[in-house]
Enzyme design. Structure first.
Site, PDB file in Angstrom:
ATOM      1  N   ALA A  72      82.441  56.922 -75.953  1.00  0.00           N
ATOM      2  CA  ALA A  72      83.538  56.530 -75.062  1.00  0.00           C
ATOM      3  C   ALA A  72      83.967  57.682 -74.161  1.00  0.00           C
ATOM      4  O   ALA A  72      84.068  57.529 -72.941  1.00  0.00           O
ATOM      5  CB  ALA A  72      84.726  56.025 -75.891  1.00  0.00           C
ATOM      6  N   GLU A  73      84.209  58.832 -74.746  1.00  0.00           N
ATOM      7  CA  GLU A  73      84.684  59.956 -73.935  1.00  0.00           C
ATOM      8  C   GLU A  73      83.600  60.459 -72.985  1.00  0.00           C
ATOM      9  O   GLU A  73      83.881  60.811 -71.841  1.00  0.00           O
ATOM     10  CB  GLU A  73      85.197  61.094 -74.805  1.00  0.00           C
ATOM     11  CG  GLU A  73      85.788  62.199 -73.948  1.00  0.00           C
ATOM     12  CD  GLU A  73      86.983  62.907 -74.548  1.00  0.00           C
ATOM     13  OE1 GLU A  73      87.424  63.872 -73.903  1.00  0.00           O
ATOM     14  OE2 GLU A  73      87.464  62.517 -75.611  1.00  0.00           O
ATOM     15  N   ALA A  74      82.366  60.472 -73.423  1.00  0.00           N
ATOM     16  CA  ALA A  74      81.280  60.946 -72.564  1.00  0.00           C
ATOM     17  C   ALA A  74      81.101  60.045 -71.343  1.00  0.00           C
ATOM     18  O   ALA A  74      81.022  60.536 -70.208  1.00  0.00           O
ATOM     19  CB  ALA A  74      79.979  61.038 -73.356  1.00  0.00           C
ATOM     20  N   SER A  77      84.111  60.266 -68.996  1.00  0.00           N
ATOM     21  CA  SER A  77      84.136  61.565 -68.320  1.00  0.00           C
ATOM     22  C   SER A  77      83.137  61.637 -67.174  1.00  0.00           C
ATOM     23  O   SER A  77      83.440  62.162 -66.101  1.00  0.00           O
ATOM     24  CB  SER A  77      83.870  62.698 -69.319  1.00  0.00           C
ATOM     25  OG  SER A  77      84.915  62.793 -70.248  1.00  0.00           O
TER      26      SER A  77
END
Length: 172
Positions: A72-74, A77
């Site tokens: 999710a964060e990758a 981002s």
């Protein structure tokens, strides 16, 4: 326990690193290590897929929640970095709900889409779903997350070239 002196010997040099070969390996080494592959990359959508192997499972052979959070964060981002005009971004909040389990051997697709693209803050929704291998149209939502990113940060001089690979693969 005392170790004998090494008598002047040095450890062997590290092995030569091979040049990255896949888009995901070039853009995000941790995702690549888990077997994740990026499919689409733009300011409007970032997507990819993962076949769940033992590398991404907790001891009960289900997808580890930390792996879902990493994905999710990758993805958020990367999308935010593109949407910000390639300014540096930093995740400041990640909320994730694990809704169903995904087990060893399941095929996961992930999709990140912006909710709000502001000058200093972006919010992205990321959904992980498992696919029915007999019918790719059937998907079951496994995890839903929201990632908030600060996106007006200057890029440090030491990493000015960090955006080059993303620009190479992104749909601009």
């Amino acid at each position: 326990m005392n170790q004998p002196p090494r008598s002047g010997r040095h450890p062997p040099p590290p092995p030569e690193a091979e040049a990255p070969t896949s888009k995901t390996e070039i853009l995000d080494a941790p995702l690549h290590t888990l077997g994740f592959e990026i499919d689409e990359l733009s300011a409007q959508r970032v997507s990819g897929h993962l076949l769940i192997t033992a590398k991404c499972c907790q001891p009960f052979r289900v997808l580890h929640g930390g792996v879902s959070a990493l994905i999710a964060e990758a993805l958020a981002s990367m999308g935010a970095h593109i949407a910000s005009g390639f300014n540096r971004v930093a995740g400041i909040q990640l909320t994730i709900n694990h809704l169903k389990s995904a087990v060893l051997g399941d095929f996961i697709v992930a999709e990140a889409m912006p909710v709000n693209v502001g000058k200093s803050i972006q919010v992205w929704d990321v959904r992980l779903s498992k696919c029915d291998l007999s019918n790719s149209e059937i998907k079951t939502l496994v995890a839903s997350s929201r990632v908030t990113l600060l996106c007006n940060l200057p890029v440090p001089e030491t990493v000015k070239d960090a955006s080059q690979n993303l620009k190479k693969y992104a749909k601009l």
